[in-house]
Design a protein around this motif. Sequence first.
Motif, PDB file in Angstrom:
ATOM      1  N   VAL A 124       0.842  -1.188   0.000  1.00 49.64           N
ATOM      2  CA  VAL A 124       0.000   0.000   0.000  1.00 49.64           C
ATOM      3  C   VAL A 124       0.883   1.246   0.000  1.00 49.64           C
ATOM      4  O   VAL A 124       2.085   1.180   0.240  1.00 49.64           O
ATOM      5  CB  VAL A 124      -0.937   0.045   1.226  1.00 49.64           C
ATOM      6  CG1 VAL A 124      -1.975  -1.056   1.147  1.00 49.64           C
ATOM      7  CG2 VAL A 124      -0.150  -0.053   2.533  1.00 49.64           C
ATOM      8  N   HIS A 236      -3.691   3.537   0.726  1.00 49.73           N
ATOM      9  CA  HIS A 236      -4.202   3.396  -0.634  1.00 49.73           C
ATOM     10  C   HIS A 236      -3.484   2.223  -1.300  1.00 49.73           C
ATOM     11  O   HIS A 236      -2.298   1.982  -1.023  1.00 49.73           O
ATOM     12  CB  HIS A 236      -3.939   4.659  -1.464  1.00 49.73           C
ATOM     13  CG  HIS A 236      -4.570   5.891  -0.896  1.00 49.73           C
ATOM     14  ND1 HIS A 236      -5.888   6.215  -1.089  1.00 49.73           N
ATOM     15  CD2 HIS A 236      -4.046   6.878  -0.130  1.00 49.73           C
ATOM     16  CE1 HIS A 236      -6.157   7.357  -0.482  1.00 49.73           C
ATOM     17  NE2 HIS A 236      -5.059   7.778   0.116  1.00 49.73           N
ATOM     18  N   GLN A 237      -4.167   1.513  -2.163  1.00 44.94           N
ATOM     19  CA  GLN A 237      -3.503   0.494  -2.963  1.00 44.94           C
ATOM     20  C   GLN A 237      -2.381   1.159  -3.770  1.00 44.94           C
ATOM     21  O   GLN A 237      -2.591   2.192  -4.397  1.00 44.94           O
ATOM     22  CB  GLN A 237      -4.492  -0.183  -3.912  1.00 44.94           C
ATOM     23  CG  GLN A 237      -5.517  -1.058  -3.234  1.00 44.94           C
ATOM     24  CD  GLN A 237      -4.917  -2.346  -2.692  1.00 44.94           C
ATOM     25  OE1 GLN A 237      -4.120  -2.998  -3.351  1.00 44.94           O
ATOM     26  NE2 GLN A 237      -5.319  -2.709  -1.489  1.00 44.94           N
ATOM     27  N   ALA A 242      -6.091  -4.428  -8.217  1.00 39.09           N
ATOM     28  CA  ALA A 242      -7.348  -4.812  -7.578  1.00 39.09           C
ATOM     29  C   ALA A 242      -8.534  -4.289  -8.381  1.00 39.09           C
ATOM     30  O   ALA A 242      -9.531  -5.001  -8.578  1.00 39.09           O
ATOM     31  CB  ALA A 242      -7.401  -4.286  -6.148  1.00 39.09           C
ATOM     32  N   LEU A 249     -13.034  -5.575  -2.030  1.00 41.42           N
ATOM     33  CA  LEU A 249     -12.206  -4.841  -1.083  1.00 41.42           C
ATOM     34  C   LEU A 249     -12.868  -4.799   0.287  1.00 41.42           C
ATOM     35  O   LEU A 249     -14.092  -4.894   0.404  1.00 41.42           O
ATOM     36  CB  LEU A 249     -11.966  -3.409  -1.572  1.00 41.42           C
ATOM     37  CG  LEU A 249     -11.301  -3.225  -2.934  1.00 41.42           C
ATOM     38  CD1 LEU A 249     -11.157  -1.737  -3.233  1.00 41.42           C
ATOM     39  CD2 LEU A 249      -9.944  -3.915  -2.991  1.00 41.42           C
ATOM     40  N   ALA A 254      -8.219  -2.222   1.555  1.00 45.29           N
ATOM     41  CA  ALA A 254      -7.347  -3.353   1.261  1.00 45.29           C
ATOM     42  C   ALA A 254      -8.148  -4.482   0.613  1.00 45.29           C
ATOM     43  O   ALA A 254      -9.364  -4.596   0.808  1.00 45.29           O
ATOM     44  CB  ALA A 254      -6.667  -3.857   2.526  1.00 45.29           C
ATOM     45  N   VAL A 255      -7.456  -5.315  -0.155  1.00 46.57           N
ATOM     46  CA  VAL A 255      -8.100  -6.446  -0.822  1.00 46.57           C
ATOM     47  C   VAL A 255      -8.614  -7.435   0.221  1.00 46.57           C
ATOM     48  O   VAL A 255      -7.925  -7.740   1.197  1.00 46.57           O
ATOM     49  CB  VAL A 255      -7.100  -7.144  -1.767  1.00 46.57           C
ATOM     50  CG1 VAL A 255      -7.697  -8.429  -2.345  1.00 46.57           C
ATOM     51  CG2 VAL A 255      -6.697  -6.202  -2.897  1.00 46.57           C
ATOM     52  N   LEU A 274      -1.315  -5.069   1.302  1.00 52.55           N
ATOM     53  CA  LEU A 274      -2.429  -4.691   0.419  1.00 52.55           C
ATOM     54  C   LEU A 274      -3.695  -5.468   0.717  1.00 52.55           C
ATOM     55  O   LEU A 274      -4.756  -5.140   0.155  1.00 52.55           O
ATOM     56  CB  LEU A 274      -2.042  -4.896  -1.047  1.00 52.55           C
ATOM     57  CG  LEU A 274      -2.274  -6.286  -1.668  1.00 52.55           C
ATOM     58  CD1 LEU A 274      -2.293  -6.197  -3.182  1.00 52.55           C
ATOM     59  CD2 LEU A 274      -1.291  -7.295  -1.169  1.00 52.55           C
TER      60      LEU A 274
END
Length: 309
Positions: A124, A236-237, A242, A249, A254-255, A274
């Motif tokens: 991230v 933030h990614q 993704a 999410l 995050a995933v 992430l």
Amino acid sequence: MTTSQHTEPLHTESLHTDIAIIGGGPAGLQAALTAGRVRRRVTLFDDGIYRNATVGHMHNVLTHDGTPPADFRADARRELTAYDTVSVREERVETIERHGDDFRLTLANGSVISAYAVVLATGVRDELPPIPGLQDVWGDLAAQCPFCHAFEFAGKRIGIVGAGAAGHYTALMGPVAGEFVVFAEGQELPEGATTDAPIIEARMTGIERVGDGLRVSLDDDSTEDVAVLFVVPTLHQSAPFAMQLGLDLNPSGAVRIDEFGRTSVPGVTAGGDLAHLAAFPMPMASVVMATAAGQMAGHSAIAALLARA
């Protein structure tokens, strides 16, 4: 940067790997080692961007406490050279898309590689409060994780940026700090939270190094000296994958993964900062947790290969 190992020419029309791993931090490196141990054909893509790039030494990592992150990555790269099915490429992946039952990766140089399974380990990006000077000391005299960063400031004055995190930080670091100061930054203590630390309502206008610590300037023309600042960044990614793959999410951004590191798209697993389980409020950010998650993501990527048989 360490050169690639076991590489093939990238400028062919199309290349294939069984497992494509995106990200060269602890999660991606561990996923590559895990797959290499059972001689799966793996390509790890590392664009040289790391969340902990500004950190001089990583901590809370058994047998590596105090090791510079760059040394950790270099040692892992050297270990991977023992596995002839593992390739490390210093290339940036731009896009990932479904291509039938496989995945199609397009690199920054225009090359294309296909894969049966994908491991995302891109981490991230930290968005910090817009306080002048904070970015300059991030990862050094400003940090997020007390387990990784607080011990070295034992007995000193610790500053907390944002009253929203003050209760948690002062409780957690109580045995470490000599004293605390909280910079409210327009925030209130959460309901039920308490702290005995003084709370400064004046807003921060600048941060500068003074000696071995920091001087915080405030909008009432006063200053406060601290040894270190702790702040909760917005996450933030760091990569667009993704969104490109349509992954589910978590509220944190995050995933979402299950206990096996699997995302909502079959064949795509994830590990590291992430991604996290739905039961967690945010990524459990540490080298050890990322490594463990990378191993699980690697296992599940291999399981995806077996399911194709």
